[in-house]
Every structure is written in structure tokens, then in C-alpha cells.
Design an enzyme around this catalytic site. Structure first.
Site, PDB file in Angstrom:
ATOM      1  N   GLY A  65     -10.642  32.309  81.244  1.00 23.35           N
ATOM      2  CA  GLY A  65      -9.351  32.094  81.895  1.00 23.35           C
ATOM      3  C   GLY A  65      -9.413  31.061  83.004  1.00 23.35           C
ATOM      4  O   GLY A  65      -8.409  30.688  83.579  1.00 23.35           O
TER       5      GLY A  65
ATOM      6  N   ASP B  30     -18.752  29.236  74.130  1.00 19.74           N
ATOM      7  CA  ASP B  30     -17.407  28.868  74.576  1.00 19.74           C
ATOM      8  C   ASP B  30     -17.395  28.708  76.092  1.00 19.74           C
ATOM      9  O   ASP B  30     -17.637  29.649  76.827  1.00 19.74           O
ATOM     10  CB  ASP B  30     -16.459  30.014  74.155  1.00 19.74           C
ATOM     11  CG  ASP B  30     -15.022  29.701  74.424  1.00 19.74           C
ATOM     12  OD1 ASP B  30     -14.164  30.496  73.999  1.00 19.74           O
ATOM     13  OD2 ASP B  30     -14.733  28.668  75.072  1.00 19.74           O
TER      14      ASP B  30
ATOM     15  N   ASP C  87      -7.091  30.106  71.890  1.00 23.85           N
ATOM     16  CA  ASP C  87      -7.242  31.134  72.937  1.00 23.85           C
ATOM     17  C   ASP C  87      -5.922  31.841  73.177  1.00 23.85           C
ATOM     18  O   ASP C  87      -4.920  31.189  73.479  1.00 23.85           O
ATOM     19  CB  ASP C  87      -7.705  30.476  74.238  1.00 23.85           C
ATOM     20  CG  ASP C  87      -9.127  29.978  74.121  1.00 23.85           C
ATOM     21  OD1 ASP C  87      -9.366  28.789  74.352  1.00 23.85           O
ATOM     22  OD2 ASP C  87      -9.992  30.788  73.764  1.00 23.85           O
TER      23      ASP C  87
ATOM     24  N   HIS D 217      -9.961  26.420  67.469  1.00 20.78           N
ATOM     25  CA  HIS D 217     -10.227  27.565  68.344  1.00 20.78           C
ATOM     26  C   HIS D 217      -8.956  27.797  69.155  1.00 20.78           C
ATOM     27  O   HIS D 217      -8.509  26.904  69.882  1.00 20.78           O
ATOM     28  CB  HIS D 217     -11.406  27.255  69.275  1.00 20.78           C
ATOM     29  CG  HIS D 217     -11.765  28.398  70.167  1.00 20.78           C
ATOM     30  ND1 HIS D 217     -12.567  29.436  69.760  1.00 20.78           N
ATOM     31  CD2 HIS D 217     -11.423  28.663  71.450  1.00 20.78           C
ATOM     32  CE1 HIS D 217     -12.706  30.289  70.763  1.00 20.78           C
ATOM     33  NE2 HIS D 217     -12.032  29.842  71.806  1.00 20.78           N
TER      34      HIS D 217
HETATM   35  C1  DX5 Z   1     -12.266  29.077  77.359  1.00 16.27           C
HETATM   36  C2  DX5 Z   1     -11.695  28.165  76.336  1.00 16.27           C
HETATM   37  C3  DX5 Z   1     -12.093  26.807  76.174  1.00 16.27           C
HETATM   38  C4  DX5 Z   1     -13.189  26.114  76.837  1.00 16.27           C
HETATM   39  C5  DX5 Z   1     -12.847  24.655  76.755  1.00 16.27           C
HETATM   40  O1  DX5 Z   1     -12.017  30.372  76.860  1.00 16.27           O
HETATM   41  O2  DX5 Z   1     -11.942  28.678  75.042  1.00 16.27           O
HETATM   42  O3  DX5 Z   1     -10.916  26.122  76.400  1.00 16.27           O
HETATM   43  O4  DX5 Z   1     -13.447  26.458  78.145  1.00 16.27           O
HETATM   44  O5  DX5 Z   1     -13.945  23.883  76.813  1.00 16.27           O
HETATM   45  P1  DX5 Z   1     -14.309  23.129  78.170  1.00 16.27           P
HETATM   46  O6  DX5 Z   1     -14.844  24.182  79.051  1.00 16.27           O
HETATM   47  O7  DX5 Z   1     -15.320  22.078  77.722  1.00 16.27           O
HETATM   48  O8  DX5 Z   1     -13.051  22.505  78.669  1.00 16.27           O
HETATM   49 ZN    ZN Z   2     -12.104  30.581  73.767  1.00 19.66          ZN
END
Ligand code: DX5
Ligand code: ZN
Length: 236
Positions: free
Chosen positions: A145, A181, A38, A36
Site C-alpha cells: 500500500g 512484489d 492490485d 498484475h
Molecule cells: C505493490 C504493488 C506494485 C509494486 C510496483 O503491492 O504491487 O505496484 O510496488 O512496483 P515498484 O515498487 O517498482 O513501483
Molecule cells: Zn501487488
């Protein structure tokens, strides 16, 4: 919800960004095949974990599926960049999109899977006309974010929204996948899976929980996933 396949999508922004290739190999070694990724522009949300060229370089070193989550204002620019790199799924936010149907067609015509992301408070009704063209709907369970802000907790209505979306998809006779997410933690996985989540974005509260190895955390996640599936098999 019989024989369901629930996938784990590690959020690479939660890995060691100073040793990205090492992080990717560790994830590959525990048998996960999706990343994944971002892409945040710093304007849609006050964060910028990874750049476009980082994704270009990652593409050269791994065959993993790239599940790209764009959190940006100029969606068309980032969608085109990801299409040019060659990724498996491109998800954009409906809140920053003027030409939603255009973006869906751009992604679909490129051969990538189409994802639409909703911020926590965005109602499901925005999906009315576009849901049949989506492969995946990504529900943000934290405000996008703010993942690195430890004060950012999962929304209280996370399970309800997943359940509502699952029902909405079933009512339309579709097989759209639900991606969750944001603070998808070891503890919250069973209820999110029972509610209908199909893809779990795994970050600091699950796969990358400190003190355990990736393999140990993955095992705990998989236990939570089967717990969630068996909850759904209980006759209510
Ligand atoms: C938010 C991100 C992730 C997510 C990560 O858009 O995609 O990084 O928050 O997971 P956690 O919240 O468990 O750290
Ligand atoms: Zn994400």
C-alpha cells in the site's frame, strides 16, 4: 535451477490510470501476457488504486492473464468478486485471513491459480500446512500500500527471504512459484532471480522507469533475468 521460466507481471497500478486501455495495449505490444492487478481496500493498506468495476471493464478488453493481488480485510468478498470476473490467479494475504484453508479451496475450486501473499516481516512458517495447495507464494518486498511513497524502499532482507522460501519449497519437494512484489528494480532483478524468484511484479522501478520505452525497460529486465539465471549456474 536449470531451464527456468521467469515471468514479468506488470503492475497496472503503475501505468497511466487515466488511459488504462492505452496502457494495456502498450503492454500487449511488448509481448507481455500477464497483468498484475492490485486490489487494495484502503483499510488493510492506506491505498486504493483500482476498483472491482475497473477489473470488470479490463476483463472485457483484453485476454491477458490477470494476476490479482488482494490486499484487503474482507478477503472472501474480494476473492468471490474476482472469481465472478474470471481471472487466472488470485492471491490473498495470510495476515488478514481467518479462514485460510477455506479461501484456498474457494479459489482452487473456481479453476484459478491459488496465491498466498506474505508481508515483509511475516515468517515462512505460516505456510507449513497450506503450501502444498498453493500455486504461488507472493513475497511483499515493501510494505503493501506504500508503493507510491517514494520513501518506501525494498526491505534489506529481500534476497534472504526469497532464498529461504526457495529452499523451503525444495525441501518439501514442491514446485510452488515465488512471486516478488515491491521495488523489483532493474538493479535488483539479477539477485532476486538468482535467489529463486519466478514471477517479477514490474512497476515504477523496472518496466515503467521514466525516460525509457516499455520495450527498452523490458529488454533491460530480460538481461537482468538471464544474468540472475547464469549466477545460479555458477558452481559454488
Ligand atoms: C505493490 C504493488 C506494485 C509494486 C510496483 O503491492 O504491487 O505496484 O510496488 O512496483 P515498484 O515498487 O517498482 O513501483
Ligand atoms: Zn501487488
Amino acid at each position: 535451477m536449470q531451464n527456468r521460466k521467469i515471468s514479468i507481471a506488470p503492475s497496472i497500478m503503475c501505468a497511466d490510470l487515466c488511459n488504462l486501455e492505452k496502457s494495456v495495449r502498450e503492454i500487449e505490444r511488448v509481448g507481455i501476457d500477464t497483468l498484475h492487478i492490485d486490489i487494495i481496500d484502503g483499510s488493510f493498506s492506506p491505498s486504493m488504486p483500482l476498483g472491482i468495476d475497473t477489473v470488470k471493464q479490463l476483463r472485457k478488453i483484453t485476454n491477458m492473464d490477470f494476476d490479482v493481488h488482494i490486499m484487503a480485510k474482507e478477503n472472501e468478498f474480494f476473492i468471490q468478486e474476482m472469481i465472478d470476473i474470471g481471472v487466472e490467479q488470485i492471491t490473498f494475504h495470510i495476515e488478514s485471513s481467518v479462514h485460510i484453508d477455506r479461501y484456498v479451496n474457494l479459489i482452487r475450486n473456481s479453476g484459478a491459480k491459488v496465491g498466498i501473499a506474505l508481508n515483509p516481516a511475516t515468517p515462512l512458517s505460516v505456510l507449513d500446512y497450506v503450501l502444498p495447495q498453493c500455486d504461488t507464494v507472493l513475497l511483499m518486498l515493501i510494505n503493501p500500500g506504500f508503493a507510491t511513497d517514494k520513501g518506501e524502499k525494498q526491505i534489506s532482507y529481500a534476497v534472504k527471504k526469497v532464498k529461504d522460501l526457495h529452499r523451503y519449497i525444495q525441501e518439501k519437494g514442491l514446485s510452488t512459484r515465488i512471486e516478488v512484489d515491491g521495488r523489483v528494480s532493474l538493479e535488483s532483478i539479477p539477485s532476486l532471480v538468482d535467489a529463486g524468484a519466478d514471477i517479477l511484479v514490474a512497476g515504477s522501478t523496472s518496466l515503467f522507469v521514466k525516460g525509457n520505452s516499455l520495450a527498452e525497460n523490458k529488454q533491460i529486465m530480460e538481461k537482468g533475468i538471464s544474468e540472475g539465471i547464469s549466477l545460479g549456474e555458477v558452481v559454488r
